[in-house]
Design an enzyme around this catalytic site. Structure first.
Site, PDB file in Angstrom:
ATOM      1  N   LYS A  94      38.498  44.317  42.699  1.00 51.87           N
ATOM      2  CA  LYS A  94      38.066  43.763  43.993  1.00 51.87           C
ATOM      3  C   LYS A  94      39.058  44.130  45.093  1.00 51.87           C
ATOM      4  CE  LYS A  94      35.431  41.472  46.794  1.00 51.87           C
ATOM      5  NZ  LYS A  94      35.380  40.006  46.827  1.00 51.87           N
TER       6      LYS A  94
ATOM      7  N   LYS B 238      43.152  38.074  55.151  1.00 57.61           N
ATOM      8  CA  LYS B 238      43.647  37.716  53.815  1.00 57.61           C
ATOM      9  C   LYS B 238      43.504  38.885  52.835  1.00 57.61           C
ATOM     10  CE  LYS B 238      40.863  35.306  51.157  1.00 57.61           C
ATOM     11  NZ  LYS B 238      40.580  36.133  49.950  1.00 57.61           N
TER      12      LYS B 238
END
Length: 298
Positions: free
Chosen positions: A172, A244
């Protein structure tokens, strides 16, 4: 057989996932926001008074937190959810939190007879509610036996990328590098088209039909064109999420002494957007960093 599921975190992704799971399983849910619990109850999810209450007795506990620190606090903090897991239960981590600390969390859960299934996902709230997510998974075979029915209810594309928790986070991280760069590149391209006096919608259609087309251009492009409207585009993925996630990308690259200058440049655009007060806007609003004001109509 997996029959009971707890969902901890009923935000933009957690709520539609819980509702989707409630079509097949007995689902309890918890969120610190009372209004999210009310919405969940309207969609077939049994509202719990606490995370530990929701998780008690569940076969699978789906966790939709934002950071690794929140995961650690939820499982092992002042009110440790881990102590309320039944033997053999699987904690299904759907968030993108990076690889740091995941192996330790998995080992601590294994010590009490529970599993960690590392399963970050992509697709957005609408696709979450339809069971049309991409989910990449790192987990042991034993953990997958417990979690697979839940994963299959949520995913149209389920990719088992490794047998270790952390493998899903690693893939990811690579995925988010590309997504962040593609969104930033799409913003630059559409801002340039605007500055050159081109019709924005026609430009987007032409680009998407040719070699320059991409999923992110087609998906975020129309919302980028709404970024200057009052209220902006509908928020389907917040800009500060990429602050983030590209931070996770940068941390991973530095840890392996790998230069990622294009990802770093994209990260700076999202950081500037957050500093400009766009953090809670759709991530396509990064176009307003590239071009704070739209070109005048010609």
């Amino acid at each position: 057989m997996t029959s009971t599921v707890a969902v901890i975190g009923l935000g933009a992704m957690g709520l539609p996932m819980a509702a989707r799971l409630a079509e097949r399983f007995d689902v309890s849910g918890f969120d610190i926001a009372a209004e999210r619990l009310e919405l969940a109850a309207e969609r077939g999810v049994r509202a719990a008074g606490s995370a530990t209450e929701a998780a008690s007795g569940a076969d699978v506990v789906l966790v939709a937190v934002r950071t690794g620190e929140q995961l650690e606090s939820l499982l092992f903090g002042e009110q440790p959810l881990a102590e309320h897991l039944r033997p053999g239960a699987a904690v299904l981590l759907t968030s993108t939190v990076g690889t740091s600390g995941i192996a330790d969390v998995a080992a601590r859960l294994e010590a009490i007879g529970a599993h960690l299934v590392d399963a970050p996902l992509s697709g957005g709230p609408v696709r979450a509610g339809e069971g049309d997510l991409l989910i990449v998974v790192g987990a042991s075979d034993a953990a997958l036996v417990v979690a697979r029915p839940v994963l299959e209810q949520l995913a149209s594309t389920l990719s088992i990328v490794g047998d270790r928790p952390g493998d899903g986070q690693a893939l990811k991280t690579v995925n988010q590098l590309l997504c962040g760069v593609h969104i930033a590149a799409a913003a630059e391209a559409l801002a340039l088209a605007d500055a050159l006096g081109l019709d924005r919608e026609r430009t987007l259609d032409a680009l998407q039909a040719g070699a320059a087309g991409s999923f992110m251009l087609g998906n975020r492009g129309p919302r980028a064109l709404q970024a200057y409207d009052e209220g902006g585009a509908e928020v389907l993925s917040r800009l500060d999420i990429f602050v983030k996630d590209l931070g996770i990308v940068g941390d991973a690259a530095r840890a392996h002494h790998l230069a990622t200058p294009v990802a770093a440049a994209a990260e700076q655009l999202f950081l500037l957007g957050e500093a400009a007060g766009l953090g809670d806007r759709d991530d396509s609003a990064v176009i307003r960093v590239v071009a704070p004001n739209r070109a005048k109509e010609r």
